[in-house]
Scaffold this active site. Structure first.
Site, PDB file in Angstrom:
ATOM      1  N   PRO A  68       0.716  -1.247  -0.047  1.00 65.60           N
ATOM      2  CA  PRO A  68       0.006  -0.127   0.049  1.00 65.60           C
ATOM      3  C   PRO A  68       0.861   1.402   0.156  1.00 65.60           C
ATOM      4  O   PRO A  68       0.263   2.349  -0.092  1.00 65.60           O
ATOM      5  CB  PRO A  68      -0.679  -0.169   1.310  1.00 65.60           C
ATOM      6  CG  PRO A  68       0.166  -0.925   2.363  1.00 65.60           C
ATOM      7  CD  PRO A  68       0.970  -1.792   1.365  1.00 65.60           C
ATOM      8  N   CYS A  69       2.219   1.212   0.223  1.00 64.14           N
ATOM      9  CA  CYS A  69       3.088   2.511   0.263  1.00 64.14           C
ATOM     10  C   CYS A  69       3.833   2.913  -0.872  1.00 64.14           C
ATOM     11  O   CYS A  69       3.746   3.860  -1.620  1.00 64.14           O
ATOM     12  CB  CYS A  69       3.721   2.400   1.569  1.00 64.14           C
ATOM     13  SG  CYS A  69       2.652   2.235   3.183  1.00 64.14           S
ATOM     14  N   PHE A  70       4.870   1.449  -1.008  1.00 65.64           N
ATOM     15  CA  PHE A  70       6.127   2.015  -2.086  1.00 65.64           C
ATOM     16  C   PHE A  70       5.250   2.351  -3.192  1.00 65.64           C
ATOM     17  O   PHE A  70       5.977   3.267  -3.984  1.00 65.64           O
ATOM     18  CB  PHE A  70       6.731   0.576  -2.242  1.00 65.64           C
ATOM     19  CG  PHE A  70       7.591   0.594  -0.978  1.00 65.64           C
ATOM     20  CD1 PHE A  70       8.073   1.563  -0.406  1.00 65.64           C
ATOM     21  CD2 PHE A  70       8.451  -0.879  -0.884  1.00 65.64           C
ATOM     22  CE1 PHE A  70       8.933   1.154   0.879  1.00 65.64           C
ATOM     23  CE2 PHE A  70       9.156  -0.924   0.121  1.00 65.64           C
ATOM     24  CZ  PHE A  70       9.738  -0.053   0.904  1.00 65.64           C
ATOM     25  N   ASP A 109       3.801   5.979  -3.040  1.00 61.93           N
ATOM     26  CA  ASP A 109       4.654   7.047  -2.702  1.00 61.93           C
ATOM     27  C   ASP A 109       5.302   7.477  -4.057  1.00 61.93           C
ATOM     28  O   ASP A 109       5.756   8.595  -4.445  1.00 61.93           O
ATOM     29  CB  ASP A 109       5.496   6.642  -1.600  1.00 61.93           C
ATOM     30  CG  ASP A 109       4.875   6.670  -0.420  1.00 61.93           C
ATOM     31  OD1 ASP A 109       3.399   6.826  -0.313  1.00 61.93           O
ATOM     32  OD2 ASP A 109       5.339   6.517   0.877  1.00 61.93           O
TER      33      ASP A 109
END
Length: 445
Positions: free
Chosen positions: A271-273, A276
């Protein structure tokens, strides 16, 4: 002993619930807040509202100091510091939506208007650069009738955690990042972390725009490092005798590089890399600056799944079935967002390949997100037995401990594609064609 301030945590999801439990376990009275009544009820019964290793046990330690509600103003009025840990979905251009953050801030501002005492508001959700100064601070000031940095404090404090190890990462961060409206706000927040963190980390304090940019820059740099290692793996596969683990082990000894995230395998997910990385690209495009490295990283990462699907097809007998072991984006979590296993299943289904899949934690989430055609089974044994080719997409310990006999099939041998090179015992095993990615001579099998 000094009395600890009462904290409120808005958002009891994958980060918010463990964060609230950690703060309470360290002695702070904590009020959790969420719009989901099920999460609130679970936390009030000291039960984990989300899947995260160690959270059920931590809640037993924290339960006397942790309670939950659906009412934001009440939580703010009964606490001194509020953390906002709500989702920030990606917009079509890659930037982050603030709709849930701003909704939470409206509730916070309602309470600030009634509150005579100074209160600190901390935005922990990841946001796009410029959000604090251009959207969040103005809303809080307008709705509360008070001034940030004078009547109330405001900080941006994103976490650098990985699902599956949230508790460890929160309590032992590499560093604590604080964007602050004023010195007092930063000092109060730093003081909380000094009481919570177990490893005495560096605390870096700066203005909002630098903190917002730093958050995205850290994760984008890590994705670039992952992709570099994956690029080396693809090169090694073309060179007889080459081994990406040997190369990256030596590479990581250079103090300018280091060993973390230098594991040549397949694409990053979660859910982040991916988000972002795209958010940094969107920021650069918005201001007219180049973001070629981030763009190349994202492009290469997306290509990895297509490459893997084509490679699987090269080894697949006509009408054969592919088993995928691992649907979560990493071990220790049930999150399947942008995971190699899920994306590979979708790609193969588009190519009309029969797909069987298993994951120790992520099957139900994958079932909801995979679409039609994927067959989900309840054990790794079932996945292997039904498959001509098995792809180990997530390196769960459960897969490493399977006996060799589980994999064997003598007529014809079963092909096992090991994305992470964790099944060393299958090298030279009768009844198995073992294909470890990242090693030379890959296409000879």
């Amino acid at each position: 002993m000094e009395k600890k301030v009462t904290l409120s945590v808005i958002g009891l999801g994958k980060l918010g619930a463990p964060m609230a439990a950690c703060l309470a376990a360290k002695g702070f009275p904590v009020i959790g807040v969420d719009v989901d009544a099920r999460k609130v009820d679970a936390l009030n019964r000291a039960q984990a509202p989300v899947f995260e290793p160690g959270l059920p046990e931590l809640l037993q330690v924290a339960k006397t100091r942790l309670k939950a509600t659906q009412d934001i103003p009440t939580a703010v009025l009964n606490s001194e510091v509020t953390f906002v840990v709500v989702p920030t979905p990606s917009e079509p251009d890659g930037s982050f939506s603030l709709r849930y953050v701003l909704q939470a801030c409206e509730g916070i501002a309602d309470a600030l208007r009634k509150k005579s005492l100074w209160h600190l508001v901390v935005i922990t959700s990841t946001i796009s650069p410029g959000s604090m100064d251009n959207s969040i601070r103005p809303l809080l000031e307008e709705h509360s009738g008070k001034r940030s940095g004078i009547d109330f404090g405001l900080c941006y404090n994103p976490e650098f955690i990985a699902l599956g190890s949230v508790i460890r990462d929160f309590l032992n961060p590499d560093f604590v990042l604080i964007g602050e409206s004023d010195e007092r706000s930063g000092q109060v927040l730093e003081g909380i972390y000094r009481q919570v963190c177990e490893n005495n980390p560096p605390v870096v304090r700066m203005n909002f725009i630098n903190a917002e940019l730093t958050k995205l820059a850290v994760n984008t740099f890590v994705t670039t490092k992952i992709s570099f290692a994956n690029m080396l793996a693809r090169i090694c596969e073309k060179l007889p005798g080459a081994d990406v683990d040997v190369v990256t082990k030596a590479l990581g000894l250079d103090s300018r590089i280091g060993t973390k995230y230098l594991k040549g395998a397949v694409s990053y997910g979660g859910p982040c890399f991916p988000r972002d990385n795209l958010a940094l690209i969107a920021t650069a495009q918005k201001v007219g600056a180049p973001a070629d490295i981030a763009e190349a990283t994202d492009r290469f990462n997306r290509w990895q799944v297509k490459w893997l699907a084509d490679f699987v097809q090269e080894h697949l007998p006509e009408g054969g079935a592919v088993g995928i072991l691992g649907l979560a984006y990493k071990p220790g979590t049930d999150v399947v967002e942008e995971s190699v296993g899920l994306l590979l299943a979708r790609e193969l289904r588009e190519q009309r390949v029969r797909v069987i899949a298993y994951d120790p934690a992520g099957v139900e989430n994958a079932r909801r997100m995979s679409g039609d055609g994927v067959i989900f089974v309840n054990s790794p044994q079932a996945c292997i037995d039904l498959s001509d080719i098995v792809v180990v997409a997530t390196p769960w310990k459960e897969f490493r401990s399977l006996p060799k006999e589980t994999w064997e099939r003598h007529s014809p041998p079963r092909v096992v594609i090991d994305c992470w090179r964790v099944l060393r015992g299958l090298e030279g095993c009768d009844g198995v064609i073992y294909v470890p990615l990242g090693k030379g001579g890959l296409r000879r099998c």
